[in-house]
Design a protein around this motif. Structure first.
Motif, PDB file in Angstrom:
ATOM      1  N   MET A   5      -0.535  15.991  10.088  1.00 23.78           N
ATOM      2  CA  MET A   5      -1.930  16.344   9.772  1.00 23.78           C
ATOM      3  C   MET A   5      -2.393  15.631   8.489  1.00 23.78           C
ATOM      4  O   MET A   5      -3.486  15.091   8.414  1.00 23.78           O
ATOM      5  N   LEU A   6      -1.517  15.620   7.474  1.00 26.33           N
ATOM      6  CA  LEU A   6      -1.868  14.986   6.212  1.00 26.33           C
ATOM      7  C   LEU A   6      -2.045  13.485   6.395  1.00 26.33           C
ATOM      8  O   LEU A   6      -3.002  12.892   5.879  1.00 26.33           O
ATOM      9  N   PHE A   7      -1.106  12.871   7.147  1.00 26.40           N
ATOM     10  CA  PHE A   7      -1.202  11.430   7.351  1.00 26.40           C
ATOM     11  C   PHE A   7      -2.435  11.061   8.154  1.00 26.40           C
ATOM     12  O   PHE A   7      -3.071  10.033   7.929  1.00 26.40           O
ATOM     13  N   SER A   8      -2.791  11.916   9.097  1.00 24.88           N
ATOM     14  CA  SER A   8      -4.002  11.671   9.885  1.00 24.88           C
ATOM     15  C   SER A   8      -5.246  11.751   9.011  1.00 24.88           C
ATOM     16  O   SER A   8      -6.162  10.931   9.129  1.00 24.88           O
ATOM     17  N   SER A   9      -5.263  12.719   8.110  1.00 29.67           N
ATOM     18  CA  SER A   9      -6.405  12.866   7.205  1.00 29.67           C
ATOM     19  C   SER A   9      -6.501  11.674   6.261  1.00 29.67           C
ATOM     20  O   SER A   9      -7.594  11.142   6.020  1.00 29.67           O
ATOM     21  N   LEU A  10      -5.352  11.227   5.732  1.00 26.50           N
ATOM     22  CA  LEU A  10      -5.363  10.068   4.836  1.00 26.50           C
ATOM     23  C   LEU A  10      -5.801   8.810   5.566  1.00 26.50           C
ATOM     24  O   LEU A  10      -6.510   7.963   5.003  1.00 26.50           O
TER      25      LEU A  10
END
Length: 376
Positions: free
Chosen positions: A1-6
């Motif tokens: 989720m974090l990598f997708s947001s970044l």
């Protein structure tokens, strides 16, 4: 989720950079702001007297009057013009001269006999900067020449106490050293607000903001993308200007760490880019955004301590401006670039900028979410 947001933040930021690249007006503004504007601020408005025009009405035609006439020379004054009183009035009315010194008949005779003699100095006060400093120059020059003529040498009264001037950080008291660096600091604030605000308004006017609403991105990601992309452009331009224009072109020495200054500039950009987005959510069009910029930018720059020390301002203004990011950016910028301060000296402005930037970011994000929800 974090990598997708970044990844979303990165891609949206790259989209902002491509939009800026295709906007020639903004590109010209960026280039001008960090080149010609910096050079102009450093060199075009000297605080010291330079090439002031002066006319002498020499009605005495004596040795002393000739000494006084020859004492005015560059760079403070241009070569004096010898005119009559009637010609002086016409020249001053036409704006050809700033100062007119009248030496009356019998001046040398009266000086040698110990009589009190008055010289007339007419000043064109519409040329305010020259009139203010030049009047003092003229009085000092005339007094020095009269004293030397009477005493036949430059004798001065020796006082029991002497003052030795030591100008730290700017030994030659060069205004250029101050003007160029302060212009970069002011331009970082101005351009970051303009770029982020214009980017948001441009998307709203072109209808692309509605396209973003149907994509799997959040308001936080959209706002962070605008913050990092526009902040990176301003930070890069400031770094290039600092090295090429200030250090290279203007030959201004930098005492402190440029990376440390750029780190402080990045924190300031975090606050000012968020401020630009907030103003863009309030304004309905670019003209309205421009008017808001005038109301916000002028106090930020004039009361930040860059133009005049904060200590000379009213206490109420000093307290209010503690909550402005430019106050702390000017503080750390002057400390690092002029005095070579390290992080142990400027950690307080860094902390202030981090706190102010966080508050402005979340306030802008709340306003941005409200704007997006009204469009949905």
């Amino acid at each position: 989720m974090l990598f997708s947001s970044l990844a979303n933040i990165w891609r949206l930021g790259v989209k902002e950079l491509w939009s800026l690249w295709r906007d020639p007006v903004m590109l010209i503004l960026i280039i001008y702001t960090f080149t010609a504007s910096v050079y102009t601020a450093a060199s075009a408005m000297p605080d010291t007297l330079h090439n002031a025009s002066i006319a002498i009405v020499d009605e005495d035609q004596s040795q002393l009057s000739n000494r006084i006439t020859s004492a005015f020379y560059p760079p403070q004054f241009v070569k004096p013009r010898t005119l009559t009183q009637q010609q002086v009035d016409a020249a001053m009315d036409a704006g050809d001269i700033t100062f007119a010194l009248t030496i009356p008949t019998g001046f040398q005779r009266d000086v040698l006999s110990g009589k009190s003699v008055a010289l007339q100095l007419n000043v064109d006060a519409t040329r305010m900067s020259q009139a203010f400093s030049g009047s003092g120059y003229v009085q000092q020059i005339v007094a020095a020449e009269v004293s030397e003529f009477v005493q036949r040498h430059r004798a001065t009264t020796t006082l029991p106490v002497g003052i030795e001037l030591r100008a730290r950080f700017n030994p030659g008291l060069e205004k250029m050293w101050f003007g160029g660096l302060m212009q970069i600091i002011n331009n970082v604030t101005m351009l970051s607000i303009i770029l982020t605000g214009a980017a948001l308004i441009r998307e709203r006017e072109h209808g692309t903001l509605e396209h973003l609403l149907v994509m799997p991105v959040t308001p936080t990601e959209i706002m962070l993308a605008k913050v990092w992309s526009m902040g990176a452009v301003v930070l890069f331009a400031a770094a290039v200007s600092l090295n090429l224009v200030v250090r290279g072109w203007l030959k201004v020495p930098i005492e402190g760490s440029i990376p440390l200054f750029l780190a402080g500039a990045a924190l300031c950009l975090f606050a000012t880019t968020a401020m630009g987005i907030f103003l863009a959510t309030v304004a309905r069009s670019m003209p309205q955004f421009g008017l808001l910029m005038v109301l916000i930018l002028l106090p930020l720059q004039m009361l930040s301590g860059g133009m005049t020390p904060r200590e000379s301002m009213p206490q109420f203004v000093q307290n209010v401006m503690l909550f402005a990011p430019t106050t702390h950016f000017v503080d750390l910028g002057q400390a690092i670039l002029y005095r070579g301060a390290g992080i142990e000296t400027v950690w307080k402005p860094f902390l202030w900028l981090a706190c102010i930037g966080s508050v402005l970011f979340w306030a802008s994000l709340a306003r941005f979410r409200k704007t997006l929800s009204s469009m949905a």
